[in-house]
Design a protein around this motif. Structure first.
Motif, PDB file in Angstrom:
ATOM      1  N   LEU A  95      16.477  -5.357  -0.356  1.00 12.20           N
ATOM      2  CA  LEU A  95      15.638  -5.748  -1.480  1.00 12.20           C
ATOM      3  C   LEU A  95      16.389  -5.431  -2.763  1.00 12.20           C
ATOM      4  O   LEU A  95      16.514  -4.274  -3.154  1.00 12.20           O
ATOM      5  N   LYS A 124       8.352  -3.018  -8.333  1.00  6.44           N
ATOM      6  CA  LYS A 124       8.424  -4.365  -7.784  1.00  6.44           C
ATOM      7  C   LYS A 124       7.582  -4.413  -6.520  1.00  6.44           C
ATOM      8  O   LYS A 124       7.519  -3.442  -5.762  1.00  6.44           O
ATOM      9  N   TRP A 126       7.231  -6.459  -3.002  1.00  6.98           N
ATOM     10  CA  TRP A 126       8.069  -7.263  -2.108  1.00  6.98           C
ATOM     11  C   TRP A 126       7.263  -7.711  -0.905  1.00  6.98           C
ATOM     12  O   TRP A 126       6.444  -6.950  -0.385  1.00  6.98           O
ATOM     13  N   GLY A 131      11.218 -10.199   2.622  1.00  7.93           N
ATOM     14  CA  GLY A 131      12.072  -9.438   1.713  1.00  7.93           C
ATOM     15  C   GLY A 131      12.167 -10.046   0.319  1.00  7.93           C
ATOM     16  O   GLY A 131      12.973  -9.593  -0.484  1.00  7.93           O
ATOM     17  N   THR A 132      11.348 -11.036   0.021  1.00  9.95           N
ATOM     18  CA  THR A 132      11.388 -11.651  -1.305  1.00  9.95           C
ATOM     19  C   THR A 132      10.467 -10.916  -2.273  1.00  9.95           C
ATOM     20  O   THR A 132       9.436 -10.360  -1.873  1.00  9.95           O
ATOM     21  N   ALA A 133      10.863 -10.929  -3.549  1.00  8.74           N
ATOM     22  CA  ALA A 133      10.061 -10.280  -4.585  1.00  8.74           C
ATOM     23  C   ALA A 133       8.835 -11.124  -4.887  1.00  8.74           C
ATOM     24  O   ALA A 133       8.942 -12.334  -5.069  1.00  8.74           O
TER      25      ALA A 133
END
Length: 184
Positions: A95, A124, A126, A131-133
């Protein structure tokens, strides 16, 4: 007087151990070393190391185990978090997105999302599967040193060196309240 009985000692790190988490089932633990840049998964019942998690390039600052026990998240001074398969120790995702060291991490009660707290003054959110923000939580004026998620997963709380805690809506990524005037 109480008698102290030592059940076992996990030895294997060559540097200072700075973080520790125990799985919800109680069958394994994860420890992290700031000097080695690694985490280790330990079998609690026999006191043996299962696997060492290599991949961070700087100090491990925090670790967390998902409520379902299937994955581990580690946060590092190298500006990343990593998601690891708890059974095999293989890295599932890195990440990346913080511009400073990541100081803390937490996993939602349903294991669907992860929160990281950074020295870059942000948190942040996630997606744990990809695993994307999902969102960047902006509002602190100094390093964010801790984060937690409410038992229902609706709220995130962050703590900062700016002497405040903030409450965030986890679905919208918006600030709900600031709890201020904390001393150090």
């Amino acid at each position: 007087t109480a008698t102290r009985i030592e059940q076992g000692t996990f030895s294997g790190h060559t540097g200072q151990v700075t973080v520790l988490a125990i799985s919800p089932s109680g069958d394994y633990a994860v420890s992290g070393s700031s000097w080695e840049n690694t985490c280790k998964i330990w079998d609690i019942s026999v006191g043996m190391e299962r696997v060492t998690l290599f991949g961070h390039t700087q100090w491990v600052m925090a670790c967390a185990i998902s409520p379902d026990g299937k994955f581990i998240v580690s946060a590092s001074h190298d500006k990343t978090c990593k998601i690891w398969n708890a059974k095999t120790g293989t890295e599932r995702a890195t990440l990346s997105g913080h511009t400073g060291p990541v100081r803390a991490c937490a996993i939602s009660p349903d294991s669907a999302f992860i929160v990281s707290a950074g020295s870059d003054t942000t948190c942040k959110i996630w997606d744990a599967a990809t695993g994307t923000a999902r969102a960047t939580l902006i509002g602190h004026k100094d390093e964010v040193t801790a984060c937690a998620i409410s038992p229902d997963g609706k709220y995130i709380v962050s703590a900062s060196e700016d002497k405040t805690c903030k409450i965030w809506d986890s679905a919208k990524g918006t600030e709900r309240a600031t709890l201020g005037s904390h001393e150090w």
